[in-house]
Design a protein around this motif. Sequence first.
Motif, PDB file in Angstrom:
ATOM      1  N   UNK A   1      72.143   6.480 -27.795  1.00 11.91           N
ATOM      2  CA  UNK A   1      70.904   7.064 -28.279  1.00 11.91           C
ATOM      3  C   UNK A   1      70.856   8.551 -27.957  1.00 11.91           C
ATOM      4  N   UNK A   2      70.480   9.365 -28.958  1.00 13.18           N
ATOM      5  CA  UNK A   2      70.508  10.816 -28.808  1.00 13.18           C
ATOM      6  C   UNK A   2      69.478  11.327 -27.803  1.00 13.18           C
ATOM      7  N   UNK A   3      68.445  10.553 -27.524  1.00 14.84           N
ATOM      8  CA  UNK A   3      67.419  10.976 -26.581  1.00 14.84           C
ATOM      9  C   UNK A   3      67.544  10.239 -25.259  1.00 14.84           C
ATOM     10  N   UNK A   4      67.726   8.931 -25.295  1.00 15.05           N
ATOM     11  CA  UNK A   4      67.857   8.159 -24.060  1.00 15.05           C
ATOM     12  C   UNK A   4      69.200   8.383 -23.374  1.00 15.05           C
ATOM     13  N   UNK A   5      70.163   8.899 -24.118  1.00 10.92           N
ATOM     14  CA  UNK A   5      71.469   9.266 -23.561  1.00 10.92           C
ATOM     15  C   UNK A   5      72.218   8.062 -22.990  1.00 10.92           C
ATOM     16  N   UNK A   6      71.995   6.917 -23.598  1.00 17.57           N
ATOM     17  CA  UNK A   6      72.715   5.718 -23.191  1.00 17.57           C
ATOM     18  C   UNK A   6      72.766   4.764 -24.373  1.00 17.57           C
ATOM     19  N   UNK A   7      73.595   3.719 -24.267  1.00 18.79           N
ATOM     20  CA  UNK A   7      73.781   2.769 -25.357  1.00 18.79           C
ATOM     21  C   UNK A   7      72.685   1.710 -25.322  1.00 18.79           C
ATOM     22  N   UNK A   8      71.899   1.631 -26.393  1.00 20.56           N
ATOM     23  CA  UNK A   8      70.828   0.636 -26.488  1.00 20.56           C
ATOM     24  C   UNK A   8      70.751   0.122 -27.913  1.00 20.56           C
ATOM     25  N   UNK A   9      70.069  -1.018 -28.074  1.00 19.63           N
ATOM     26  CA  UNK A   9      69.863  -1.617 -29.388  1.00 19.63           C
ATOM     27  C   UNK A   9      68.377  -1.855 -29.603  1.00 19.63           C
ATOM     28  N   UNK A  10      67.929  -1.612 -30.838  1.00 25.54           N
ATOM     29  CA  UNK A  10      66.532  -1.817 -31.197  1.00 25.54           C
ATOM     30  C   UNK A  10      66.408  -2.807 -32.346  1.00 25.54           C
ATOM     31  N   UNK A  11      65.368  -3.632 -32.276  1.00 22.97           N
ATOM     32  CA  UNK A  11      64.869  -4.311 -33.448  1.00 22.97           C
ATOM     33  C   UNK A  11      63.828  -3.402 -34.076  1.00 22.97           C
ATOM     34  N   UNK A  12      62.808  -3.998 -34.702  1.00 26.91           N
ATOM     35  CA  UNK A  12      61.710  -3.207 -35.265  1.00 26.91           C
ATOM     36  C   UNK A  12      60.641  -2.990 -34.195  1.00 26.91           C
ATOM     37  N   UNK A  13      60.862  -1.959 -33.392  1.00 24.24           N
ATOM     38  CA  UNK A  13      59.878  -1.607 -32.373  1.00 24.24           C
ATOM     39  C   UNK A  13      60.142  -2.157 -31.003  1.00 24.24           C
ATOM     40  N   UNK A  14      61.070  -3.082 -30.871  1.00 20.13           N
ATOM     41  CA  UNK A  14      61.379  -3.679 -29.581  1.00 20.13           C
ATOM     42  C   UNK A  14      62.811  -3.331 -29.175  1.00 20.13           C
ATOM     43  N   UNK A  15      63.014  -3.132 -27.889  1.00 20.87           N
ATOM     44  CA  UNK A  15      64.373  -3.049 -27.362  1.00 20.87           C
ATOM     45  C   UNK A  15      64.963  -4.450 -27.308  1.00 20.87           C
TER      46      UNK A  15
ATOM     47  N   UNK B   1      65.202   5.600 -36.016  1.00 19.90           N
ATOM     48  CA  UNK B   1      66.257   6.232 -36.813  1.00 19.90           C
ATOM     49  C   UNK B   1      65.686   7.245 -37.819  1.00 19.90           C
ATOM     50  N   UNK B   2      64.479   7.725 -37.572  1.00 24.55           N
ATOM     51  CA  UNK B   2      63.846   8.638 -38.526  1.00 24.55           C
ATOM     52  C   UNK B   2      64.190  10.100 -38.288  1.00 24.55           C
ATOM     53  N   UNK B   3      64.621  10.452 -37.085  1.00 23.10           N
ATOM     54  CA  UNK B   3      64.819  11.850 -36.730  1.00 23.10           C
ATOM     55  C   UNK B   3      63.536  12.561 -36.344  1.00 23.10           C
ATOM     56  N   UNK B   4      62.399  11.887 -36.475  1.00 21.35           N
ATOM     57  CA  UNK B   4      61.106  12.495 -36.125  1.00 21.35           C
ATOM     58  C   UNK B   4      60.814  12.133 -34.666  1.00 21.35           C
ATOM     59  N   UNK B   5      61.483  12.853 -33.781  1.00 16.27           N
ATOM     60  CA  UNK B   5      61.439  12.468 -32.374  1.00 16.27           C
ATOM     61  C   UNK B   5      60.638  13.434 -31.508  1.00 16.27           C
ATOM     62  N   UNK B   6      60.313  14.602 -32.052  1.00 19.05           N
ATOM     63  CA  UNK B   6      59.574  15.602 -31.274  1.00 19.05           C
ATOM     64  C   UNK B   6      59.005  16.637 -32.232  1.00 19.05           C
ATOM     65  N   UNK B   7      57.930  17.273 -31.824  1.00 16.47           N
ATOM     66  CA  UNK B   7      57.408  18.388 -32.603  1.00 16.47           C
ATOM     67  C   UNK B   7      58.444  19.512 -32.628  1.00 16.47           C
ATOM     68  N   UNK B   8      58.642  20.108 -33.779  1.00 15.75           N
ATOM     69  CA  UNK B   8      59.619  21.193 -33.896  1.00 15.75           C
ATOM     70  C   UNK B   8      58.991  22.557 -33.632  1.00 15.75           C
TER      71      UNK B   8
ATOM     72  N   UNK C   1      62.941  -8.946 -34.973  1.00 16.48           N
ATOM     73  CA  UNK C   1      63.653  -8.873 -33.697  1.00 16.48           C
ATOM     74  C   UNK C   1      65.165  -8.935 -33.861  1.00 16.48           C
ATOM     75  N   UNK C   2      65.635  -9.001 -35.101  1.00 17.99           N
ATOM     76  CA  UNK C   2      67.070  -8.856 -35.328  1.00 17.99           C
ATOM     77  C   UNK C   2      67.470  -7.407 -35.090  1.00 17.99           C
ATOM     78  N   UNK C   3      68.687  -7.209 -34.652  1.00 15.61           N
ATOM     79  CA  UNK C   3      69.163  -5.861 -34.351  1.00 15.61           C
ATOM     80  C   UNK C   3      69.137  -4.990 -35.598  1.00 15.61           C
ATOM     81  N   UNK C   4      68.470  -3.856 -35.495  1.00 12.45           N
ATOM     82  CA  UNK C   4      68.401  -2.889 -36.583  1.00 12.45           C
ATOM     83  C   UNK C   4      69.353  -1.721 -36.363  1.00 12.45           C
TER      84      UNK C   4
END
Length: 381
Positions: free
Chosen positions: A303-317, A116-123, A295-298
């Motif tokens: 998802x703006x990049x995966x283009x599908x509905x997913x849930x993340x904990x801290x680093x894990x799907x 959720x940082x927005x830092x997903x790719x080099x600009x 591992x609780x849902x964060x």
Amino acid sequence: MDIQGYCAPGFEALYDAFAANFRDHGDVGASFCAVQEGEVVASLWAGTTDRAGAQAFEEDTLCNVFSSSKGILALIALQQVAAGNLDLDLPVAEYWPAFAEAGKSTVTGRQLLSHRSGVIAFTEKVSDDLIYDWDRALQQVAATTPWWEPGSQQGYSPFLYGWTVGGLIEAASGRTVRDLYRSGVGDPLELDGGFGAVGHRSTRIADVGPLKKPLPELRDNAIGRSIKEDRQGPVATAFTNPVSLMMGTNGDAWRGALIPAANGHFSARDLAAVYGDLASESPQLLSSATLTEATQEQTRGQDAILQTDVAFGCGFLKSGIAQDLAFGGSRGFGHPGAGGSVGFADPEIEVGFGYVTSRMGQSLFMDQRAVGLKDCLYRLI
């Protein structure tokens, strides 16, 4: 196909499920391992590791597991949380001052881990060799502008995740990612592999390549369509800037570099050992309290990049209802990798699962090979 390995009594059907991946789904070299309540119930391997078909695939053969690497990196970060070296709710810049550049002063470690940082790719366009130079990559990440307001939406970071999280834990701990991996994960569990492909317990490495015949997709994969529609957009940029992120994965430069979001080289028993430990009632690698919180849902959503509905904990799907994201029960968590590899934990029945392959499919998450093994395993438990 000559299947090597072991199945515990009552789990013999896994031989046939594993053989079917070679017979029906194009596997050439692969391994699979499952652990329940700390005991190995299956460890199977077969095929060859090289393009000539001359080198046998062994139990400790390392495969590039691509994004399955992220789960191991997340674990290292969580170990630093448990040690008191890292507070995920503080700004990353508290530990890594240079990261505050370009509008990132408020980005937290939790936002990095949960995408959720927005830092997903080099600009900015970066040189192809940047990814092989750890220090240069960290400098470039620190100077990169978020693609949107940090915290405002969920967007998976395919490659920058490794440098952002890796840079954070190095700054917080004063130690390198490789050192933290060895002392905190690799050595305690006596794992075969690690980040990159060299310097590990095993020197057997499989060459990766595409499946000769694509497998039927288990879901619509919108990433390719998004890349074609907008070559300059965040999805295309996240996967192709630089283009070396998608090339050269059998080369010495890739294998020798530290690219912790994508160039982990592990065996199936490595992944099963890690997730088997995390699925146990008394984990060795991480305190139960830290793991439960992490591992609780964060975050959950389209998802703006995966283009599908997913849930993340801290680093894990997080485990979902779709068959390619169902990591056992509702408390399951893990991380698949491009091409078909996956490791996951199911704490409800203390199962750790690992599958690695040298032949890459095109599915977004698990494909028919891992799903077939998973479904067979759960019928037997």
